[in-house]
Design a protein around this motif. Structure first.
Motif, PDB file in Angstrom:
ATOM      1  N   LEU A 256       0.814  -1.210   0.000  1.00 54.52           N
ATOM      2  CA  LEU A 256       0.000   0.000   0.000  1.00 54.52           C
ATOM      3  C   LEU A 256       0.850   1.265   0.000  1.00 54.52           C
ATOM      4  O   LEU A 256       0.379   2.336  -0.402  1.00 54.52           O
ATOM      5  CB  LEU A 256      -0.925   0.009   1.229  1.00 54.52           C
ATOM      6  CG  LEU A 256      -2.008  -1.074   1.272  1.00 54.52           C
ATOM      7  CD1 LEU A 256      -2.827  -0.950   2.539  1.00 54.52           C
ATOM      8  CD2 LEU A 256      -2.911  -1.003   0.048  1.00 54.52           C
ATOM      9  N   ALA A 257       2.101   1.159   0.450  1.00 53.13           N
ATOM     10  CA  ALA A 257       2.949   2.349   0.548  1.00 53.13           C
ATOM     11  C   ALA A 257       3.642   2.704  -0.758  1.00 53.13           C
ATOM     12  O   ALA A 257       4.089   3.846  -0.926  1.00 53.13           O
ATOM     13  CB  ALA A 257       4.006   2.140   1.630  1.00 53.13           C
TER      14      ALA A 257
ATOM     15  N   ARG B 275       1.963   1.020 -11.896  1.00 53.33           N
ATOM     16  CA  ARG B 275       2.062  -0.401 -11.579  1.00 53.33           C
ATOM     17  C   ARG B 275       1.839  -0.658 -10.094  1.00 53.33           C
ATOM     18  O   ARG B 275       1.187  -1.641  -9.711  1.00 53.33           O
ATOM     19  CB  ARG B 275       3.429  -0.921 -12.005  1.00 53.33           C
ATOM     20  CG  ARG B 275       3.612  -1.004 -13.521  1.00 53.33           C
ATOM     21  CD  ARG B 275       5.029  -1.361 -13.897  1.00 53.33           C
ATOM     22  NE  ARG B 275       5.176  -1.561 -15.337  1.00 53.33           N
ATOM     23  CZ  ARG B 275       6.339  -1.704 -15.948  1.00 53.33           C
ATOM     24  NH1 ARG B 275       7.481  -1.647 -15.254  1.00 53.33           N
ATOM     25  NH2 ARG B 275       6.383  -1.887 -17.259  1.00 53.33           N
ATOM     26  N   ALA B 276       2.373   0.228  -9.236  1.00 58.13           N
ATOM     27  CA  ALA B 276       2.171   0.075  -7.802  1.00 58.13           C
ATOM     28  C   ALA B 276       0.699   0.236  -7.440  1.00 58.13           C
ATOM     29  O   ALA B 276       0.176  -0.469  -6.571  1.00 58.13           O
ATOM     30  CB  ALA B 276       3.026   1.088  -7.043  1.00 58.13           C
ATOM     31  N   HIS B 277       0.016   1.168  -8.126  1.00 56.52           N
ATOM     32  CA  HIS B 277      -1.409   1.363  -7.891  1.00 56.52           C
ATOM     33  C   HIS B 277      -2.197   0.108  -8.272  1.00 56.52           C
ATOM     34  O   HIS B 277      -3.070  -0.352  -7.523  1.00 56.52           O
ATOM     35  CB  HIS B 277      -1.897   2.563  -8.692  1.00 56.52           C
ATOM     36  CG  HIS B 277      -3.357   2.874  -8.496  1.00 56.52           C
ATOM     37  ND1 HIS B 277      -3.866   3.301  -7.292  1.00 56.52           N
ATOM     38  CD2 HIS B 277      -4.400   2.804  -9.358  1.00 56.52           C
ATOM     39  CE1 HIS B 277      -5.168   3.486  -7.416  1.00 56.52           C
ATOM     40  NE2 HIS B 277      -5.518   3.202  -8.655  1.00 56.52           N
TER      41      HIS B 277
ATOM     42  N   ALA C  89      15.592   8.732  -3.720  1.00 56.96           N
ATOM     43  CA  ALA C  89      15.564   9.675  -4.842  1.00 56.96           C
ATOM     44  C   ALA C  89      16.887   9.660  -5.591  1.00 56.96           C
ATOM     45  O   ALA C  89      16.916   9.705  -6.831  1.00 56.96           O
ATOM     46  CB  ALA C  89      15.254  11.078  -4.334  1.00 56.96           C
ATOM     47  N   ALA C  90      18.000   9.592  -4.862  1.00 49.97           N
ATOM     48  CA  ALA C  90      19.307   9.507  -5.520  1.00 49.97           C
ATOM     49  C   ALA C  90      19.417   8.236  -6.343  1.00 49.97           C
ATOM     50  O   ALA C  90      19.957   8.247  -7.465  1.00 49.97           O
ATOM     51  CB  ALA C  90      20.425   9.563  -4.471  1.00 49.97           C
ATOM     52  N   ALA C  91      18.904   7.135  -5.813  1.00 47.51           N
ATOM     53  CA  ALA C  91      18.931   5.872  -6.559  1.00 47.51           C
ATOM     54  C   ALA C  91      18.092   5.973  -7.830  1.00 47.51           C
ATOM     55  O   ALA C  91      18.468   5.434  -8.882  1.00 47.51           O
ATOM     56  CB  ALA C  91      18.433   4.736  -5.673  1.00 47.51           C
TER      57      ALA C  91
ATOM     58  N   TYR D 230       6.368   6.449  -4.772  1.00 47.99           N
ATOM     59  CA  TYR D 230       6.775   6.858  -6.121  1.00 47.99           C
ATOM     60  C   TYR D 230       6.313   8.281  -6.422  1.00 47.99           C
ATOM     61  O   TYR D 230       7.052   9.068  -7.048  1.00 47.99           O
ATOM     62  CB  TYR D 230       6.203   5.899  -7.157  1.00 47.99           C
ATOM     63  CG  TYR D 230       6.950   4.590  -7.243  1.00 47.99           C
ATOM     64  CD1 TYR D 230       8.316   4.557  -7.507  1.00 47.99           C
ATOM     65  CD2 TYR D 230       6.287   3.374  -7.072  1.00 47.99           C
ATOM     66  CE1 TYR D 230       8.995   3.355  -7.576  1.00 47.99           C
ATOM     67  CE2 TYR D 230       6.967   2.170  -7.145  1.00 47.99           C
ATOM     68  CZ  TYR D 230       8.320   2.168  -7.396  1.00 47.99           C
ATOM     69  OH  TYR D 230       9.002   0.978  -7.462  1.00 47.99           O
ATOM     70  N   ALA D 231       5.104   8.640  -5.990  1.00 46.93           N
ATOM     71  CA  ALA D 231       4.605   9.996  -6.235  1.00 46.93           C
ATOM     72  C   ALA D 231       5.460  11.028  -5.498  1.00 46.93           C
ATOM     73  O   ALA D 231       5.837  12.068  -6.062  1.00 46.93           O
ATOM     74  CB  ALA D 231       3.148  10.101  -5.797  1.00 46.93           C
ATOM     75  N   ALA D 232       5.775  10.751  -4.238  1.00 40.60           N
ATOM     76  CA  ALA D 232       6.593  11.674  -3.457  1.00 40.60           C
ATOM     77  C   ALA D 232       8.006  11.780  -4.022  1.00 40.60           C
ATOM     78  O   ALA D 232       8.619  12.857  -4.033  1.00 40.60           O
ATOM     79  CB  ALA D 232       6.640  11.221  -2.001  1.00 40.60           C
ATOM     80  N   ARG D 233       8.531  10.668  -4.528  1.00 39.38           N
ATOM     81  CA  ARG D 233       9.879  10.677  -5.106  1.00 39.38           C
ATOM     82  C   ARG D 233       9.928  11.525  -6.369  1.00 39.38           C
ATOM     83  O   ARG D 233      10.873  12.299  -6.584  1.00 39.38           O
ATOM     84  CB  ARG D 233      10.307   9.240  -5.405  1.00 39.38           C
ATOM     85  CG  ARG D 233      11.797   9.047  -5.661  1.00 39.38           C
ATOM     86  CD  ARG D 233      12.098   7.566  -5.709  1.00 39.38           C
ATOM     87  NE  ARG D 233      11.604   6.907  -4.509  1.00 39.38           N
ATOM     88  CZ  ARG D 233      11.263   5.628  -4.441  1.00 39.38           C
ATOM     89  NH1 ARG D 233      11.353   4.859  -5.520  1.00 39.38           N
ATOM     90  NH2 ARG D 233      10.838   5.106  -3.310  1.00 39.38           N
ATOM     91  N   LEU D 234       8.911  11.390  -7.207  1.00 41.13           N
ATOM     92  CA  LEU D 234       8.868  12.192  -8.431  1.00 41.13           C
ATOM     93  C   LEU D 234       8.784  13.681  -8.101  1.00 41.13           C
ATOM     94  O   LEU D 234       9.502  14.500  -8.678  1.00 41.13           O
ATOM     95  CB  LEU D 234       7.675  11.766  -9.281  1.00 41.13           C
ATOM     96  CG  LEU D 234       7.427  12.594 -10.538  1.00 41.13           C
ATOM     97  CD1 LEU D 234       8.629  12.561 -11.472  1.00 41.13           C
ATOM     98  CD2 LEU D 234       6.168  12.097 -11.266  1.00 41.13           C
ATOM     99  N   GLU D 235       7.918  14.029  -7.160  1.00 47.58           N
ATOM    100  CA  GLU D 235       7.783  15.440  -6.797  1.00 47.58           C
ATOM    101  C   GLU D 235       9.093  15.965  -6.225  1.00 47.58           C
ATOM    102  O   GLU D 235       9.517  17.089  -6.547  1.00 47.58           O
ATOM    103  CB  GLU D 235       6.663  15.612  -5.775  1.00 47.58           C
ATOM    104  CG  GLU D 235       6.441  17.058  -5.363  1.00 47.58           C
ATOM    105  CD  GLU D 235       5.282  17.219  -4.408  1.00 47.58           C
ATOM    106  OE1 GLU D 235       4.958  18.373  -4.068  1.00 47.58           O
ATOM    107  OE2 GLU D 235       4.711  16.202  -3.992  1.00 47.58           O
ATOM    108  N   ARG D 236       9.748  15.176  -5.398  1.00 45.69           N
ATOM    109  CA  ARG D 236      11.012  15.606  -4.806  1.00 45.69           C
ATOM    110  C   ARG D 236      12.062  15.866  -5.888  1.00 45.69           C
ATOM    111  O   ARG D 236      12.775  16.876  -5.853  1.00 45.69           O
ATOM    112  CB  ARG D 236      11.497  14.533  -3.832  1.00 45.69           C
ATOM    113  CG  ARG D 236      12.811  14.853  -3.149  1.00 45.69           C
ATOM    114  CD  ARG D 236      13.343  13.663  -2.359  1.00 45.69           C
ATOM    115  NE  ARG D 236      14.525  14.038  -1.618  1.00 45.69           N
ATOM    116  CZ  ARG D 236      14.534  14.462  -0.369  1.00 45.69           C
ATOM    117  NH1 ARG D 236      13.394  14.563   0.299  1.00 45.69           N
ATOM    118  NH2 ARG D 236      15.660  14.799   0.230  1.00 45.69           N
TER     119      ARG D 236
END
Length: 377
Positions: A108-109, A194-196, A326-328, A114-120
């Motif tokens: 569920l996480a 895909r996660a969704h 995010a670096a990865a 992924y959304a938070a990583r993209l925004e960051r």
């Protein structure tokens, strides 16, 4: 500096029996079932229309997002309590359900991560390129449902930047930043989609229903051992704190006190996609800190004091994890074949920036962990 520790031998502190653990688990199980009902009522389950499920930024509604977050929250606390206090619980039952709760919480996480990583990463590219606004993201280009990626709130008539793109390095970054952002958006939006789908499939699966059935039983009956009625929970909670203290003691806090850790960049863009070798101990401390916090919740119940030191340390470790991942992601994007040199350059700068964020989070953790404990009721 002074630090607060659990002392199971403290005669002034009353023993905490297994009834407190049973009450805590029943309360968390009730929260889980309430969140599950809300998730289904708000259209977050697999029965929601496909177009509604695909919208970025909501899985049917904000209420559904909140319900999924509450599901993760209660699942984490139940799993952590089963781990910390496992000698007082039925072994077969607890060992069978703990991996299932970890699977559910992790599944569920992922979409939110992924959304938070993209925004960051997009915000970091915007900051590094010195642009007055984020590059416009085409509505629906690579984003399910055509939802917009969060944009910077600066207006078009904002004051010009104090550091315009005058140098070749800044120019190269600005040229490559848009393409790097588009590449990251394609990759991370695909991963998020895909996660969704995985989360929807998980909630509709027989495996999830088996977990929900077990939680429903837990809400009314906690499988404690016969010895739990007279056992004291404090020694087990103190053992969790000791594991955390030992793990923190093994961290290179002296290196974390340095403003620049060049060694952290050595493996950044290597062909090996394995996680950064320096990060694993810090991630482990983050998990142990969470176990310690949840053990305190079991001991104190609704009267659990707010430990500013633990909260600040936890926030720093969350920042550490986010920056590391995010670096990865930036390094993974830089390995994409046949990308333009300017794009690769922007991704390299972005990767280095996020590794510096990792170092900043480690320094913040060091400062938080060593400060004096301040509790508020």
């Amino acid at each position: 500096m002074a630090q607060q520790h659990l002392d199971p031998t403290d005669p002034t502190a009353g023993a905490v029996s297994g009834d407190a653990l049973a009450g805590y688990l029943r309360a968390r199980a009730t929260e889980f079932l309430r969140a599950l009902r809300l998730h289904r009522e708000t259209g977050g389950d697999a029965g929601a229309p496909a177009r509604t499920r695909a919208r970025t930024g909501d899985n049917g509604s904000e209420e559904s997002v909140d319900a999924a977050r509450a599901l993760r929250r209660s699942a984490r606390r139940i799993s952590a309590s089963l781990h910390t206090f496992r000698p007082l619980l039925d072994t077969d039952w607890s060992e069978a359900i703990r991996p299932e709760l970890a699977w559910l919480s992790g599944t569920l996480a992922m979409e939110h991560a992924y959304a938070a990583r993209l925004e960051r990463l997009l915000l970091a590219l915007h900051r590094l390129s010195g642009a007055t606004v984020l590059p416009a993201q085409p509505g629906g280009a690579g984003v399910p449902g055509g939802a917009d990626v969060p944009q910077n709130t600066e207006t078009a008539d904002a004051a010009p930047p104090s550091h315009p793109a005058a140098t070749p390095e800044r120019g190269n970054l600005t040229v490559g930043a848009a393409k790097a952002g588009a590449l990251l958006e394609r990759q991370l939006t695909l991963a998020r989609t895909r996660a969704h789908s995985s989360a929807l499939q998980a909630i509709g699966s027989s495996r999830f229903h088996a977990v929900a059935d077990n939680i429903a039983v837990l809400a009314s009956e906690v499988p404690l051992t016969p010895a739990a009625a007279t056992a004291d929970l404090r020694p087990l909670a103190a053992a969790a704190e000791e594991r955390l203290t030992d793990a923190v003691a093994a961290l290179p806090l002296l290196t974390a006190g340095s403003p620049y850790n060049a060694e952290a960049l050595i493996h950044g863009l290597s062909p090996d996609p394995a996680p950064h070798p320096q990060d694993a101990p810090w991630h482990q401390v983050r998990l142990l800190l969470r176990l310690h916090r949840y053990a305190l919740e079991v001991l104190h119940g609704d009267d659990c004091p707010v430990d500013v030191r633990l909260l600040a340390s936890g926030r720093a470790l969350n920042r550490h994890r986010d920056a590391s991942e995010a670096a990865a992601a930036a390094a993974q994007a830089a390995r994409t074949p046949r990308i333009a040199p300017a794009t690769a350059y922007a991704l390299g700068v972005l990767h280095a920036d996020q590794r510096h964020e990792v170092e900043a989070a480690r320094f913040a953790f060091q400062q938080s962990w060593q400060m004096q404990t301040v509790g508020t009721p």
